[in-house]
Design a protein around this motif. Sequence first.
Motif, PDB file in Angstrom:
ATOM      1  N   UNK A 172      -6.177 -27.579  -3.371  1.00 12.28           N
ATOM      2  CA  UNK A 172      -4.945 -27.950  -1.435  1.00 12.28           C
ATOM      3  C   UNK A 172      -5.087 -28.590  -0.886  1.00 12.28           C
ATOM      4  N   UNK A 173      -4.374 -29.396  -0.719  1.00 12.81           N
ATOM      5  CA  UNK A 173      -4.467 -30.443   0.568  1.00 12.81           C
ATOM      6  C   UNK A 173      -3.075 -29.981   1.602  1.00 12.81           C
ATOM      7  N   UNK A 174      -3.323 -29.333   2.534  1.00 10.15           N
ATOM      8  CA  UNK A 174      -2.463 -29.089   3.725  1.00 10.15           C
ATOM      9  C   UNK A 174      -2.869 -29.244   4.766  1.00 10.15           C
ATOM     10  N   UNK A 175      -1.626 -29.721   5.802  1.00 13.54           N
ATOM     11  CA  UNK A 175      -1.641 -29.513   6.850  1.00 13.54           C
ATOM     12  C   UNK A 175      -2.101 -27.932   7.331  1.00 13.54           C
ATOM     13  N   UNK A 176      -2.369 -28.520   9.240  1.00 11.80           N
ATOM     14  CA  UNK A 176      -2.551 -27.165   9.629  1.00 11.80           C
ATOM     15  C   UNK A 176      -1.203 -25.880   9.437  1.00 11.80           C
ATOM     16  N   UNK A 177      -2.090 -24.731   9.822  1.00 14.76           N
ATOM     17  CA  UNK A 177      -0.581 -23.295   9.800  1.00 14.76           C
ATOM     18  C   UNK A 177       0.223 -23.636   8.943  1.00 14.76           C
ATOM     19  N   UNK A 178      -0.596 -23.953   7.504  1.00 18.90           N
ATOM     20  CA  UNK A 178       0.848 -23.243   6.714  1.00 18.90           C
ATOM     21  C   UNK A 178       0.320 -22.835   5.751  1.00 18.90           C
ATOM     22  N   UNK A 216      16.323 -27.099   5.772  1.00 25.04           N
ATOM     23  CA  UNK A 216      15.550 -25.839   5.158  1.00 25.04           C
ATOM     24  C   UNK A 216      16.106 -24.478   4.227  1.00 25.04           C
ATOM     25  N   UNK A 217      16.900 -24.363   3.907  1.00 31.47           N
ATOM     26  CA  UNK A 217      18.269 -23.896   3.395  1.00 31.47           C
ATOM     27  C   UNK A 217      18.072 -24.349   1.605  1.00 31.47           C
ATOM     28  N   UNK A 218      17.881 -26.326   1.658  1.00 31.84           N
ATOM     29  CA  UNK A 218      17.897 -26.425  -0.374  1.00 31.84           C
ATOM     30  C   UNK A 218      16.477 -25.820  -0.966  1.00 31.84           C
ATOM     31  N   UNK A 219      16.229 -25.321  -2.295  1.00 31.94           N
ATOM     32  CA  UNK A 219      16.030 -25.370  -3.005  1.00 31.94           C
ATOM     33  C   UNK A 219      14.713 -26.136  -3.425  1.00 31.94           C
ATOM     34  N   UNK A 220      13.828 -25.285  -3.295  1.00 26.31           N
ATOM     35  CA  UNK A 220      12.435 -26.452  -3.661  1.00 26.31           C
ATOM     36  C   UNK A 220      11.260 -26.043  -5.237  1.00 26.31           C
ATOM     37  N   UNK A 221      10.390 -26.853  -4.687  1.00 25.20           N
ATOM     38  CA  UNK A 221       9.735 -26.835  -6.307  1.00 25.20           C
ATOM     39  C   UNK A 221       8.550 -27.761  -6.104  1.00 25.20           C
ATOM     40  N   UNK A 263       7.712 -28.422   5.566  1.00 23.04           N
ATOM     41  CA  UNK A 263       7.762 -27.528   4.623  1.00 23.04           C
ATOM     42  C   UNK A 263       7.364 -26.170   5.669  1.00 23.04           C
ATOM     43  N   UNK A 264       6.486 -26.324   6.854  1.00 23.45           N
ATOM     44  CA  UNK A 264       6.189 -24.628   7.432  1.00 23.45           C
ATOM     45  C   UNK A 264       7.378 -24.638   8.131  1.00 23.45           C
ATOM     46  N   UNK A 265       7.280 -22.738   8.257  1.00 22.45           N
ATOM     47  CA  UNK A 265       8.610 -22.005   8.405  1.00 22.45           C
ATOM     48  C   UNK A 265       8.209 -21.992   9.921  1.00 22.45           C
ATOM     49  N   UNK A 266       6.973 -22.405  10.318  1.00 23.20           N
ATOM     50  CA  UNK A 266       7.032 -21.776  11.900  1.00 23.20           C
ATOM     51  C   UNK A 266       6.357 -23.742  12.566  1.00 23.20           C
ATOM     52  N   UNK A 267       6.543 -24.436  11.882  1.00 25.11           N
ATOM     53  CA  UNK A 267       6.767 -25.772  13.476  1.00 25.11           C
ATOM     54  C   UNK A 267       8.031 -26.890  12.564  1.00 25.11           C
ATOM     55  N   UNK A 268       8.214 -26.504  13.717  1.00 25.34           N
ATOM     56  CA  UNK A 268      10.089 -27.160  13.975  1.00 25.34           C
ATOM     57  C   UNK A 268      10.028 -28.598  13.647  1.00 25.34           C
ATOM     58  N   UNK A 269      10.423 -29.232  13.017  1.00 25.47           N
ATOM     59  CA  UNK A 269      10.353 -31.219  13.065  1.00 25.47           C
ATOM     60  C   UNK A 269       9.994 -31.564  14.247  1.00 25.47           C
ATOM     61  N   UNK A 270      11.654 -31.087  15.139  1.00 23.58           N
ATOM     62  CA  UNK A 270      11.740 -31.424  16.815  1.00 23.58           C
ATOM     63  C   UNK A 270       9.675 -31.121  17.757  1.00 23.58           C
ATOM     64  N   UNK A 271       8.852 -30.837  17.081  1.00 25.23           N
ATOM     65  CA  UNK A 271       7.941 -30.591  17.764  1.00 25.23           C
ATOM     66  C   UNK A 271       7.016 -31.233  17.235  1.00 25.23           C
ATOM     67  N   UNK A 272       7.428 -31.554  15.425  1.00 27.20           N
ATOM     68  CA  UNK A 272       6.400 -33.247  15.000  1.00 27.20           C
ATOM     69  C   UNK A 272       6.246 -33.690  15.507  1.00 27.20           C
TER      70      UNK A 272
END
Length: 640
Positions: A77-83, A293-298, A320-329
């Motif tokens: 698993x390669x992942x950003x922080x807080x996901x 954010x409401x679209x299906x993903x896989x 894809x994180x539910x805790x990180x708004x895109x604006x913050x990124x």
Amino acid sequence: MTRTTKKAAAKLNAAISGAIKRFAPPESLTVDEWADKHRRLSPESSAEAGPWRTKRTPYLEEPMRAFTDPKVHKIVMVAASQVGKSELELNIIGYIIDQDPGSILYVHPTIDDARKFSRLRVAPMIRDSKPLKAKVHDVKAKDSGNTILQKSFPGGMLTLTGSNSASALASTPARYIIGDERDRWATSAGTEGDPWALAEARQATFYNAKAVEVSTPTIKGASNIETSFYQGTQERWCHRCPECGEYSEIVFDAIHFEPEAKRVRGKKVWSLKGGVSWACPACGCLIPEETMRRQPAKWIAENPDAYKKGVRSFWLNAFSSPWTPWEKIVLKFLDAKNDPQRLKVVYNTLLGQLWEDRGDLEDEDTMLARREDYGTRPDGTPVELPDGVLVLTCGVDTQDNRLEYEVVGHGKYGENWGIVKGYIMGRPDTPEVWQRLDDVVDHVYKFKNGRGLKISITCVDSGGHFTQEVYEACRARQGKRVFAIKGKGGDGIPYVSPPTKVPIRDNKKITCWLYTIGVDAGKAAIMAGLKVQEPGPKYSHFNRHPDAGYDLNYFNGLLSEKLVLTSTRRGDRWAWEKLPGHNRNEALDCRDYANAGLKIINPDMDAVERRLRGLEEQPKPAPQRRARTKRSSSSAFDDW
């Protein structure tokens, strides 16, 4: 049955019931199902304390289910922080303790990291999950057999350690290995070597062993987790576009926003006009964040065949994180974009991308897009020389199994053109290789109008294992101005020094000319030229024709080094070092040698231009002849 007998049976049942419960078969659950049923998020480590809900982080469902897949023996698993990647590891540990017990080796970058994780994450999870609390005794309990770094449970033991601890990595066998923040591990566990290899060796006796490797990505080419990812299924978390229905990964390059900056007490403060949207790479439509954010993903695998080898790998970023708004990124990126060290953190921890510290140099993709079509001649053949080329030089790098060369065109004021980059396969001690180099040197390279140029000088690297063979080949080709060169690194060394005669095979009567090239000065000039953005003085052009050789591998080699300041006993000094992931630098060397050739012959570009245009030069007074002494010998160098 008498009353006495019934009482005795009841006492017996009460005495053995606890033990018999231990023999009850485990529930038929996957890791995600176990977490949904038994896991509780602890208030010390979660902003959403309470029952675990996989649907909150749907991208973790498939990696958790992969752990209970009998065909899978390794998960990456390669992942950003807080996901939620730490929660993935904790859910797997909880599942093992409760459902499929065995010895677990949980490796962190350091022992201190392991202690901290044990106290802040593992202990609260055990305390707040009933099945785990019943099976793992508290550290403070008398004779519990548990410590901060070791936790016993029926059927196994959890051992937490650091990658720099050779003794812990090379002792007790372990069925399960979990590697956390793999890219921050020590290069070697003491003097024992690669920590991951040491850990994997402990699984040798288990037919049902499983390994989990997790990390935030770090530096391109020097990332262990990157290497492991490409050995697996290479799955990306992709969202469906509501307009065209195609599934695509949301990456930063496809994010659209309108930044606005203002200064507050001299400091630049960023904000965004409007919202942040995503451009679908399939249809180009801009989709707002709230819609995506409401679209299906896989998960979509780029290398599904790796599943047959039992390795599934996943790559996830913070979009894809539910805790990180895109604006913050986006704002984090804007704040850090002019500071390479801060930008590296944003790339790794939010964008989930590998970082390549190129300084202020372009990357390979940018250089590929910069290539040009030099055109086609009336007979349909490609134009070899664009207008502006006045002189051709060739640089040759010598390898044990080949010669690599580049023919470079030079114009006025340092403007240059990549004409052709090629390989001549074969050992440099065979005549066929040098005969094929003759074809390159003797070739007449044509303009669109049919006029042509030949190579004015060729510089051949004499370093390596075939120095004497290079000397012999260059001596035989002095009439074609093919000269041996020797590269010398170091600050302050002139780009070109006067040549010296060197004996061939220790025979002082048979010599060849050897130029010493200050390669560091040459590389600095090349990199400075690559920064020029508009055609004209010092601009570097590259041929787009597929046969010209200016492909991704070429630019990977051309951009393989950067200038860094290093500290030595004699003080700080600047030196060229290879970038991680760039193992070949022959393209840079060939360009360096070709440019050195221009410096050696130092042509009068105005005069060359007049001759090419067919213009008459103004007559010059004939120089007065003077008596010459008898020459002891003749050479191509003496005639210049």
